[in-house]
Scaffold this active site. Sequence first.
Site, PDB file in Angstrom:
ATOM      1  CG  ASN A  48       1.051 -18.173 -26.206  1.00  0.00           C
ATOM      2  OD1 ASN A  48       0.975 -18.995 -27.111  1.00  0.00           O
ATOM      3  ND2 ASN A  48       0.390 -17.038 -26.229  1.00  0.00           N
ATOM      4  CB  ILE A  49      -0.023 -22.317 -21.261  1.00  0.00           C
ATOM      5  CG1 ILE A  49       0.581 -23.329 -22.240  1.00  0.00           C
ATOM      6  CG2 ILE A  49      -1.220 -22.908 -20.529  1.00  0.00           C
ATOM      7  CD1 ILE A  49       1.244 -24.530 -21.581  1.00  0.00           C
ATOM      8  CD  GLU A  50      -3.016 -15.690 -23.478  1.00  0.00           C
ATOM      9  OE1 GLU A  50      -4.254 -15.555 -23.508  1.00  0.00           O
ATOM     10  OE2 GLU A  50      -2.229 -14.995 -24.166  1.00  0.00           O
TER      11      GLU A  50
ATOM     12  CB  CYS B  52       6.385 -16.727 -22.607  1.00  0.00           C
ATOM     13  SG  CYS B  52       5.903 -15.066 -22.186  1.00  0.00           S
TER      14      CYS B  52
ATOM     15  CD  GLU C 230       9.406 -16.697 -26.124  1.00  0.00           C
ATOM     16  OE1 GLU C 230       8.315 -17.022 -25.598  1.00  0.00           O
ATOM     17  OE2 GLU C 230       9.593 -15.614 -26.687  1.00  0.00           O
TER      18      GLU C 230
ATOM     19  CB  CYS D 168       8.573 -11.003 -22.758  1.00  0.00           C
ATOM     20  SG  CYS D 168       8.625 -12.312 -21.518  1.00  0.00           S
TER      21      CYS D 168
ATOM     22  CB  CYS E 139      11.236 -15.236 -22.245  1.00  0.00           C
ATOM     23  SG  CYS E 139       9.612 -15.959 -21.937  1.00  0.00           S
TER      24      CYS E 139
HETATM   25  N1  THU Z   1       4.155 -14.274 -25.390  1.00  0.00           N
HETATM   26  C1  THU Z   1       4.987 -15.330 -25.603  1.00  0.00           C
HETATM   27  O1  THU Z   1       4.589 -16.489 -25.460  1.00  0.00           O
HETATM   28  N2  THU Z   1       6.257 -15.066 -25.975  1.00  0.00           N
HETATM   29  C2  THU Z   1       6.747 -13.831 -26.264  1.00  0.00           C
HETATM   30  O2  THU Z   1       7.900 -13.696 -26.609  1.00  0.00           O
HETATM   31  C3  THU Z   1       5.875 -12.661 -26.130  1.00  0.00           C
HETATM   32  C4  THU Z   1       4.571 -12.896 -25.471  1.00  0.00           C
HETATM   33  C5  THU Z   1       2.746 -14.548 -25.052  1.00  0.00           C
HETATM   34  C6  THU Z   1       2.330 -14.283 -23.640  1.00  0.00           C
HETATM   35  C7  THU Z   1       0.841 -14.072 -23.826  1.00  0.00           C
HETATM   36  O3  THU Z   1       0.197 -15.326 -23.830  1.00  0.00           O
HETATM   37  C8  THU Z   1       0.706 -13.471 -25.202  1.00  0.00           C
HETATM   38  O4  THU Z   1       1.906 -13.758 -25.868  1.00  0.00           O
HETATM   39  C9  THU Z   1       0.455 -11.980 -25.207  1.00  0.00           C
HETATM   40  O5  THU Z   1       1.394 -11.321 -24.420  1.00  0.00           O
END
Ligand code: THU
Length: 139
Positions: free
Chosen positions: A45-47, A56, A58, A88, A91
């Site tokens: 995940n890259i915010e 996300c 995935e 989520c 995804c």
């Molecule tokens: N996130 C994912 O990368 N995959 C998931 O299945 C659930 C959520 C990440 C998005 C965000 O960076 C962090 O988790 C919190 O929501």
Amino acid sequence: MKEKKYIKLIEEAKAAAKNSRSKYSKFSVGSAVLCASGKIYKGTNIENASYGLTNCAERSALFNAVSAGEKNIEIVAVWTKSGSVFPCGACRQVILELAPQADIVVNKNAKDIIVINIKDLLPYSFSGKNLKRAIANCE
Ligand code: THU
């Protein structure tokens, strides 16, 4: 179900989580996908400070695989420290489009995994079939 390939993929997903850029949520997620070619692609995940632009794990992994030319993605693994985190909604929709047959595997805890098919995670889904039908009805 503890098939070796699922466990290996969870290990790869765990390794991918090390690269997580999650300074806002502090929630690291790793993903790894196995393709029919036998190759594995990873993602994390890259915010972003503009939260909605976050990608996300995935989708990062899936986009890596597709960008490398993979046509058939068989398994999508997700790893988190807390475990039992399923993709989520966004995804799930992307997985259905790019890997419509895929099994999803997540780590339940340190010992166990959970495997479920994308079709069971996203029933009554919207897909290209709906668009085809709508276009056909207009012609
Ligand atoms: N996130 C994912 O990368 N995959 C998931 O299945 C659930 C959520 C990440 C998005 C965000 O960076 C962090 O988790 C919190 O929501």
